[in-house]
Design a protein around this motif. Structure first.
Motif, PDB file in Angstrom:
ATOM      1  N   PHE A  71       6.068  -5.394  -2.758  1.00 16.81           N
ATOM      2  CA  PHE A  71       4.998  -5.622  -3.728  1.00 16.81           C
ATOM      3  C   PHE A  71       4.410  -4.318  -4.270  1.00 16.81           C
ATOM      4  CE2 PHE A  71       4.858  -9.679  -1.353  1.00 16.81           C
ATOM      5  CZ  PHE A  71       4.972 -10.553  -2.419  1.00 16.81           C
ATOM      6  N   ASN A  72       5.092  -3.184  -4.090  1.00 16.54           N
ATOM      7  CA  ASN A  72       4.521  -1.905  -4.522  1.00 16.54           C
ATOM      8  C   ASN A  72       4.116  -1.903  -5.993  1.00 16.54           C
ATOM      9  OD1 ASN A  72       4.405  -0.490  -2.147  1.00 16.54           O
ATOM     10  ND2 ASN A  72       6.205   0.782  -2.536  1.00 16.54           N
ATOM     11  N   SER A  73       5.064  -2.227  -6.872  1.00 14.05           N
ATOM     12  CA  SER A  73       4.777  -2.159  -8.306  1.00 14.05           C
ATOM     13  C   SER A  73       3.776  -3.226  -8.713  1.00 14.05           C
ATOM     14  CB  SER A  73       6.067  -2.284  -9.121  1.00 14.05           C
ATOM     15  OG  SER A  73       6.724  -3.509  -8.841  1.00 14.05           O
ATOM     16  N   ILE A  74       3.895  -4.414  -8.134  1.00 11.45           N
ATOM     17  CA  ILE A  74       2.951  -5.489  -8.430  1.00 11.45           C
ATOM     18  C   ILE A  74       1.550  -5.100  -7.971  1.00 11.45           C
ATOM     19  CG2 ILE A  74       2.283  -7.835  -7.785  1.00 11.45           C
ATOM     20  CD1 ILE A  74       4.537  -7.892  -9.753  1.00 11.45           C
ATOM     21  N   ALA A  75       1.441  -4.523  -6.775  1.00 15.64           N
ATOM     22  CA  ALA A  75       0.141  -4.132  -6.236  1.00 15.64           C
ATOM     23  C   ALA A  75      -0.533  -3.100  -7.126  1.00 15.64           C
ATOM     24  CB  ALA A  75       0.304  -3.593  -4.813  1.00 15.64           C
ATOM     25  N   LYS A  76       0.219  -2.093  -7.556  1.00 20.53           N
ATOM     26  CA  LYS A  76      -0.361  -1.072  -8.429  1.00 20.53           C
ATOM     27  C   LYS A  76      -0.819  -1.683  -9.753  1.00 20.53           C
ATOM     28  CE  LYS A  76       2.511   2.651  -6.553  1.00 20.53           C
ATOM     29  NZ  LYS A  76       3.608   3.609  -6.839  1.00 20.53           N
ATOM     30  N   ALA A  77       0.014  -2.549 -10.311  1.00 14.79           N
ATOM     31  CA  ALA A  77      -0.319  -3.153 -11.606  1.00 14.79           C
ATOM     32  C   ALA A  77      -1.549  -4.046 -11.504  1.00 14.79           C
ATOM     33  CB  ALA A  77       0.875  -3.954 -12.124  1.00 14.79           C
ATOM     34  N   VAL A  78      -1.619  -4.875 -10.474  1.00 15.55           N
ATOM     35  CA  VAL A  78      -2.749  -5.797 -10.373  1.00 15.55           C
ATOM     36  C   VAL A  78      -4.035  -5.046 -10.023  1.00 15.55           C
ATOM     37  CG1 VAL A  78      -2.576  -6.448  -7.921  1.00 15.55           C
ATOM     38  CG2 VAL A  78      -3.328  -8.139  -9.603  1.00 15.55           C
ATOM     39  N   ALA A  79      -3.924  -3.946  -9.288  1.00 12.73           N
ATOM     40  CA  ALA A  79      -5.103  -3.121  -9.011  1.00 12.73           C
ATOM     41  C   ALA A  79      -5.635  -2.502 -10.298  1.00 12.73           C
ATOM     42  CB  ALA A  79      -4.760  -2.033  -7.997  1.00 12.73           C
ATOM     43  N   GLN A  80      -4.743  -2.011 -11.142  1.00  8.22           N
ATOM     44  CA  GLN A  80      -5.150  -1.417 -12.412  1.00  8.22           C
ATOM     45  C   GLN A  80      -5.743  -2.462 -13.342  1.00  8.22           C
ATOM     46  OE1 GLN A  80      -1.378   0.324 -13.476  1.00  8.22           O
ATOM     47  NE2 GLN A  80      -1.978   2.360 -12.745  1.00  8.22           N
ATOM     48  N   GLN A  81      -5.151  -3.661 -13.355  1.00  2.94           N
ATOM     49  CA  GLN A  81      -5.575  -4.690 -14.300  1.00  2.94           C
ATOM     50  C   GLN A  81      -6.851  -5.403 -13.894  1.00  2.94           C
ATOM     51  OE1 GLN A  81      -2.159  -7.278 -14.834  1.00  2.94           O
ATOM     52  NE2 GLN A  81      -0.844  -5.593 -15.490  1.00  2.94           N
ATOM     53  N   THR A  82      -7.108  -5.479 -12.588  1.00  2.00           N
ATOM     54  CA  THR A  82      -8.284  -6.233 -12.118  1.00  2.00           C
ATOM     55  C   THR A  82      -9.382  -5.357 -11.549  1.00  2.00           C
ATOM     56  OG1 THR A  82      -7.447  -6.549  -9.855  1.00  2.00           O
ATOM     57  CG2 THR A  82      -6.737  -8.145 -11.532  1.00  2.00           C
ATOM     58  N   GLY A  83      -9.054  -4.112 -11.202  1.00  6.56           N
ATOM     59  CA  GLY A  83     -10.041  -3.232 -10.590  1.00  6.56           C
ATOM     60  C   GLY A  83     -10.346  -3.561  -9.152  1.00  6.56           C
ATOM     61  N   ARG A  84      -9.550  -4.420  -8.526  1.00  7.11           N
ATOM     62  CA  ARG A  84      -9.813  -4.853  -7.155  1.00  7.11           C
ATOM     63  C   ARG A  84      -9.053  -4.001  -6.139  1.00  7.11           C
ATOM     64  NH1 ARG A  84     -11.102 -11.056  -6.715  1.00  7.11           N
ATOM     65  NH2 ARG A  84     -11.576 -11.612  -8.862  1.00  7.11           N
ATOM     66  N   ARG A  85      -9.537  -4.032  -4.916  1.00  5.78           N
ATOM     67  CA  ARG A  85      -8.757  -3.480  -3.814  1.00  5.78           C
ATOM     68  C   ARG A  85      -7.544  -4.377  -3.579  1.00  5.78           C
ATOM     69  NH1 ARG A  85     -13.358  -3.957   0.463  1.00  5.78           N
ATOM     70  NH2 ARG A  85     -13.677  -5.780  -0.880  1.00  5.78           N
ATOM     71  N   VAL A  86      -6.416  -3.747  -3.233  1.00  9.97           N
ATOM     72  CA  VAL A  86      -5.178  -4.504  -3.008  1.00  9.97           C
ATOM     73  C   VAL A  86      -4.550  -4.031  -1.705  1.00  9.97           C
ATOM     74  CG1 VAL A  86      -2.908  -5.130  -3.901  1.00  9.97           C
ATOM     75  CG2 VAL A  86      -4.805  -4.787  -5.489  1.00  9.97           C
ATOM     76  N   LEU A  87      -4.287  -4.984  -0.819  1.00 10.58           N
ATOM     77  CA  LEU A  87      -3.688  -4.696   0.479  1.00 10.58           C
ATOM     78  C   LEU A  87      -2.296  -5.308   0.531  1.00 10.58           C
ATOM     79  CD1 LEU A  87      -4.385  -3.620   3.458  1.00 10.58           C
ATOM     80  CD2 LEU A  87      -4.746  -6.047   3.988  1.00 10.58           C
ATOM     81  N   THR A  88      -1.311  -4.507   0.923  1.00  9.09           N
ATOM     82  CA  THR A  88       0.026  -5.032   1.214  1.00  9.09           C
ATOM     83  C   THR A  88       0.297  -4.806   2.698  1.00  9.09           C
ATOM     84  OG1 THR A  88       1.032  -2.926   0.532  1.00  9.09           O
ATOM     85  CG2 THR A  88       0.926  -4.678  -1.113  1.00  9.09           C
ATOM     86  N   VAL A  89       0.887  -5.800   3.351  1.00  8.69           N
ATOM     87  CA  VAL A  89       0.980  -5.808   4.810  1.00  8.69           C
ATOM     88  C   VAL A  89       2.406  -6.086   5.260  1.00  8.69           C
ATOM     89  CG1 VAL A  89       0.076  -6.856   6.921  1.00  8.69           C
ATOM     90  CG2 VAL A  89      -1.371  -6.745   4.892  1.00  8.69           C
ATOM     91  N   ASP A  90       2.863  -5.367   6.283  1.00  9.80           N
ATOM     92  CA  ASP A  90       4.115  -5.696   6.967  1.00  9.80           C
ATOM     93  C   ASP A  90       3.819  -6.708   8.068  1.00  9.80           C
ATOM     94  OD1 ASP A  90       5.876  -4.058   5.577  1.00  9.80           O
ATOM     95  OD2 ASP A  90       5.617  -2.364   6.942  1.00  9.80           O
ATOM     96  N   ALA A  91       4.477  -7.860   8.016  1.00 12.14           N
ATOM     97  CA  ALA A  91       4.346  -8.828   9.102  1.00 12.14           C
ATOM     98  C   ALA A  91       4.947  -8.264  10.378  1.00 12.14           C
ATOM     99  CB  ALA A  91       5.045 -10.134   8.736  1.00 12.14           C
ATOM    100  N   ARG A  92       4.529  -8.790  11.515  1.00 11.99           N
ATOM    101  CA  ARG A  92       5.154  -8.395  12.776  1.00 11.99           C
ATOM    102  C   ARG A  92       6.663  -8.594  12.690  1.00 11.99           C
ATOM    103  NH1 ARG A  92       3.400 -11.806  17.686  1.00 11.99           N
ATOM    104  NH2 ARG A  92       1.332 -11.037  17.111  1.00 11.99           N
ATOM    105  N   ASN A  93       7.404  -7.713  13.332  1.00  7.86           N
ATOM    106  CA  ASN A  93       8.873  -7.732  13.347  1.00  7.86           C
ATOM    107  C   ASN A  93       9.494  -7.382  11.999  1.00  7.86           C
ATOM    108  OD1 ASN A  93       9.174  -8.501  16.113  1.00  7.86           O
ATOM    109  ND2 ASN A  93       8.586 -10.583  15.542  1.00  7.86           N
ATOM    110  N   HIS A  94       8.709  -6.867  11.074  1.00  8.04           N
ATOM    111  CA  HIS A  94       9.192  -6.476   9.752  1.00  8.04           C
ATOM    112  C   HIS A  94       8.645  -5.100   9.398  1.00  8.04           C
ATOM    113  CE1 HIS A  94       9.801 -10.826   9.587  1.00  8.04           C
ATOM    114  NE2 HIS A  94      10.576 -10.660   8.518  1.00  8.04           N
ATOM    115  N   GLY A  95       9.377  -4.396   8.519  1.00  2.00           N
ATOM    116  CA  GLY A  95       8.899  -3.116   8.017  1.00  2.00           C
ATOM    117  C   GLY A  95       8.530  -2.159   9.127  1.00  2.00           C
TER     118      GLY A  95
END
Length: 304
Positions: A71-95
């Protein structure tokens, strides 16, 4: 100005390699806890983008075999468009998150119940794709006060084994054999060739191969295939619930996907009585990758 606020990564030694071609053994303590009431939460890896602290943050949860960078590109875009904080998370056993033998939705929900208040992000807008969508749904049902609104991407709160090839993918990945000292330029090609007889779609193979990483000169899977193989039926199912989540909910579906069909709608509306159902034309299961602009527009519309 948009900037990375914090990127937490697994501490030293957190991802220990095993034999090439096989998943690493679990490295975290048992998530069952020592007689506690529920699963023991794990310290998840995450990336947080700065934004307006008075607005509910957006929290993205990836699907099976994925990671927060999906979600890197989506997170950056939605943060710019909405002005909100955006958190992306690795689930357990992933990333970059710790491994654990427990892959239940109860455990994954508990991880977030621990993380979100720590970061001051509750209540938040949960946006979960596939496995992440089921985790988000369960969290909303268990702890509605932590979830301001919910978006479930191409998934529903019912069993999805009839349309999923995930058990086949796990078996194919576990069978990969990459000899020691193979150059990095050759390792991915070799793995792709070994996956291709089973995983026919090039895009799916490329997605799975994002989990192939080099550790101390050997190539291993960073996703915990042992845990996935043991719990694949649990991951494809959804915990039985009698309670409902009263908040605004959007089921955002891919028009070309078979993961959610009309027979699921009664259960979706029983558990989420405030649900809207929206379809993105020409999108498959990975809606955010197939139609990113439509995906972003749907999020903005729902927030409005």
């Amino acid at each position: 100005m948009l900037r990375w606020a914090r990127a937490w990564r697994l501490p030293r030694g957190g991802l220990g390699p095993s034999r090439p071609g096989y998943s690493r053994v679990p490295v975290a303590p048992s998530s069952g806890g020592g007689g506690g009431a529920g699963p023991r939460p794990l310290p998840l890896s995450y990336t947080l983008l700065d934004g307006e602290p008075t607005l509910p943050a957006l929290v993205f949860l990836h699907g099976l075999f994925g990671c927060k960078t999906n979600f890197n590109s989506i997170a950056k875009a939605v943060a710019q468009q909405t002005g909100r904080r955006v958190l992306t998370v690795d689930a357990r056993n992933h990333g970059d998150s710790p491994h654990s033998p427990d892959m239940s939705y109860e455990a994954m929900s508990q991880d977030l119940q621990d993380l979100l208040p720590q970061l001051g992000l509750a209540p938040c807008v949960l946006i979960g794709h596939s496995m992440g969508g089921k985790t988000a749904m369960l969290l909303a049902l268990q702890r509605p006060e932590l979830v301001e609104r919910l978006i479930a991407v191409d998934i529903s709160p019912v069993e999805t084994t009839s349309v999923s090839d995930f058990p086949t993918y796990v078996a194919a990945m576990r069978a990969i054999d990459i000899p020691a000292e193979v150059p990095r330029s050759c390792a991915r090609k070799l793995a792709d060739e070994q996956l291709s007889p089973v995983v026919k779609e090039v895009a799916v193979r490329q997605f799975l191969l994002t989990n192939l990483v080099e550790v101390d000169g050997r190539f291993v899977w960073r996703v915990n295939l042992d845990a996935l193989a043991q719990h694949v039926d649990t991951i494809m199912a959804f915990p039985a619930r009698q309670d409902s989540y009263p908040g605004p909910t959007l089921f955002l579906l891919g028009g070309n996907s078979q993961y959610v069909h009309p027979g699921h709608h009664p259960e979706m509306r029983r558990l989420f009585p405030g649900a809207q159902i929206q379809t993105v034309p020409a999108a498959g299961h990975w809606v955010h990758a197939d139609r990113p602009q439509d995906f972003l527009a749907a999020i903005r519309g729902f927030l409005a």
